[in-house]
Write a protein that holds these residues in place. Structure first.
Motif, PDB file in Angstrom:
ATOM      1  N   GLY A  56     -60.177 -14.863 -22.845  1.00 15.31           N
ATOM      2  CA  GLY A  56     -60.823 -15.614 -23.730  1.00 15.31           C
ATOM      3  C   GLY A  56     -61.395 -16.529 -23.703  1.00 15.31           C
ATOM      4  O   GLY A  56     -62.099 -17.572 -24.523  1.00 15.31           O
ATOM      5  N   ASP A  57     -60.366 -17.529 -22.608  1.00 14.26           N
ATOM      6  CA  ASP A  57     -61.201 -18.857 -22.230  1.00 14.26           C
ATOM      7  C   ASP A  57     -62.973 -18.536 -21.892  1.00 14.26           C
ATOM      8  O   ASP A  57     -63.543 -19.792 -22.691  1.00 14.26           O
ATOM      9  N   HIS A  58     -63.105 -17.549 -21.543  1.00 15.45           N
ATOM     10  CA  HIS A  58     -64.514 -16.923 -21.260  1.00 15.45           C
ATOM     11  C   HIS A  58     -65.277 -17.297 -22.150  1.00 15.45           C
ATOM     12  O   HIS A  58     -67.066 -18.438 -22.169  1.00 15.45           O
ATOM     13  N   VAL A  59     -65.585 -16.547 -23.073  1.00 18.93           N
ATOM     14  CA  VAL A  59     -65.240 -16.439 -24.499  1.00 18.93           C
ATOM     15  C   VAL A  59     -65.632 -18.143 -25.224  1.00 18.93           C
ATOM     16  O   VAL A  59     -66.878 -18.538 -25.408  1.00 18.93           O
ATOM     17  N   GLU A  60     -64.830 -18.917 -25.115  1.00 17.66           N
ATOM     18  CA  GLU A  60     -64.881 -20.128 -26.030  1.00 17.66           C
ATOM     19  C   GLU A  60     -65.882 -20.628 -25.187  1.00 17.66           C
ATOM     20  O   GLU A  60     -66.307 -21.219 -25.874  1.00 17.66           O
ATOM     21  N   GLN A  61     -65.625 -20.778 -23.496  1.00 21.44           N
ATOM     22  CA  GLN A  61     -66.108 -21.821 -23.204  1.00 21.44           C
ATOM     23  C   GLN A  61     -67.925 -21.806 -22.728  1.00 21.44           C
ATOM     24  O   GLN A  61     -68.483 -22.133 -22.932  1.00 21.44           O
ATOM     25  N   THR A  62     -68.278 -19.790 -23.118  1.00 22.13           N
ATOM     26  CA  THR A  62     -69.774 -19.778 -23.152  1.00 22.13           C
ATOM     27  C   THR A  62     -70.106 -19.686 -24.172  1.00 22.13           C
ATOM     28  O   THR A  62     -71.343 -19.658 -24.038  1.00 22.13           O
ATOM     29  N   GLY A  63     -69.294 -19.227 -25.576  1.00 21.44           N
ATOM     30  CA  GLY A  63     -70.006 -18.480 -26.705  1.00 21.44           C
ATOM     31  C   GLY A  63     -70.861 -17.195 -26.522  1.00 21.44           C
ATOM     32  O   GLY A  63     -71.098 -16.649 -27.309  1.00 21.44           O
ATOM     33  N   ARG A  64     -70.032 -16.795 -25.271  1.00 24.13           N
ATOM     34  CA  ARG A  64     -70.602 -15.053 -25.015  1.00 24.13           C
ATOM     35  C   ARG A  64     -70.255 -14.362 -24.907  1.00 24.13           C
ATOM     36  O   ARG A  64     -68.399 -14.261 -24.437  1.00 24.13           O
ATOM     37  N   ILE A  65     -69.963 -13.139 -25.472  1.00 25.73           N
ATOM     38  CA  ILE A  65     -69.986 -11.922 -24.840  1.00 25.73           C
ATOM     39  C   ILE A  65     -70.747 -10.882 -23.728  1.00 25.73           C
ATOM     40  O   ILE A  65     -71.091 -10.480 -24.214  1.00 25.73           O
ATOM     41  N   THR A  66     -70.596 -11.239 -22.827  1.00 22.24           N
ATOM     42  CA  THR A  66     -70.623 -10.260 -22.284  1.00 22.24           C
ATOM     43  C   THR A  66     -70.081  -8.897 -20.890  1.00 22.24           C
ATOM     44  O   THR A  66     -68.869 -10.084 -20.062  1.00 22.24           O
ATOM     45  N   VAL A  67     -70.052  -7.699 -21.637  1.00 22.06           N
ATOM     46  CA  VAL A  67     -69.191  -6.663 -21.134  1.00 22.06           C
ATOM     47  C   VAL A  67     -68.802  -7.015 -19.597  1.00 22.06           C
ATOM     48  O   VAL A  67     -67.670  -6.705 -18.671  1.00 22.06           O
ATOM     49  N   ASP A  68     -69.706  -7.379 -17.950  1.00 22.74           N
ATOM     50  CA  ASP A  68     -69.807  -6.940 -17.322  1.00 22.74           C
ATOM     51  C   ASP A  68     -68.530  -8.382 -16.488  1.00 22.74           C
ATOM     52  O   ASP A  68     -67.982  -8.273 -16.211  1.00 22.74           O
ATOM     53  N   THR A  72     -64.948  -9.277 -14.896  1.00 17.83           N
ATOM     54  CA  THR A  72     -64.907  -9.153 -13.825  1.00 17.83           C
ATOM     55  C   THR A  72     -63.997 -10.736 -14.192  1.00 17.83           C
ATOM     56  O   THR A  72     -63.388 -11.175 -13.600  1.00 17.83           O
ATOM     57  N   VAL A  73     -64.062 -11.652 -14.994  1.00 13.55           N
ATOM     58  CA  VAL A  73     -62.961 -12.567 -15.240  1.00 13.55           C
ATOM     59  C   VAL A  73     -61.643 -12.370 -15.566  1.00 13.55           C
ATOM     60  O   VAL A  73     -60.958 -13.490 -14.854  1.00 13.55           O
ATOM     61  N   MET A  74     -61.658 -11.491 -15.955  1.00 11.09           N
ATOM     62  CA  MET A  74     -60.342 -10.226 -15.653  1.00 11.09           C
ATOM     63  C   MET A  74     -59.793 -10.415 -15.019  1.00 11.09           C
ATOM     64  O   MET A  74     -58.594  -9.653 -14.766  1.00 11.09           O
TER      65      MET A  74
END
Length: 82
Positions: A56-68, A72-74
């Motif tokens: 969630g933090d990754h999506v919030e910070q980047t505004g992007r959802i890339t599955v790969d 990796t982040v998770m």
């Protein structure tokens, strides 16, 4: 190479890097490590709270959802929980 094969080889090499995965006499060990890798991957099917938070933090910070990248982040978060 499949994720199970990649994990099995990593486990095999972590135990004894001098072993040869391709050794014809190692078939029993290869099967054992593949079974262990499958069990490990099955145990990771459910994300922990830390993994979900990291995703969630990754999506919030980047505004992007890339599955790969999200995967990796998770997974990085899962590895940090140990």
């Amino acid at each position: 190479m499949t994720p199970i094969e990649r994990a099995a080889r990593a486990m095999y090499e972590a135990v004894a890097p001098e072993w040869d995965w391709a050794d014809p006499d190692a078939e029993l060990l290869r099967r054992m490590y593949r079974a262990n890798a499958r069990a490990a991957l099955q145990s990771l099917r459910l994300a922990t709270d830390a993994m979900c938070e990291a995703g969630g933090d990754h999506v919030e910070q980047t505004g992007r959802i890339t599955v790969d990248t999200l995967w990796t982040v998770m997974m990085d978060a899962a590895l940090e929980e140990d």
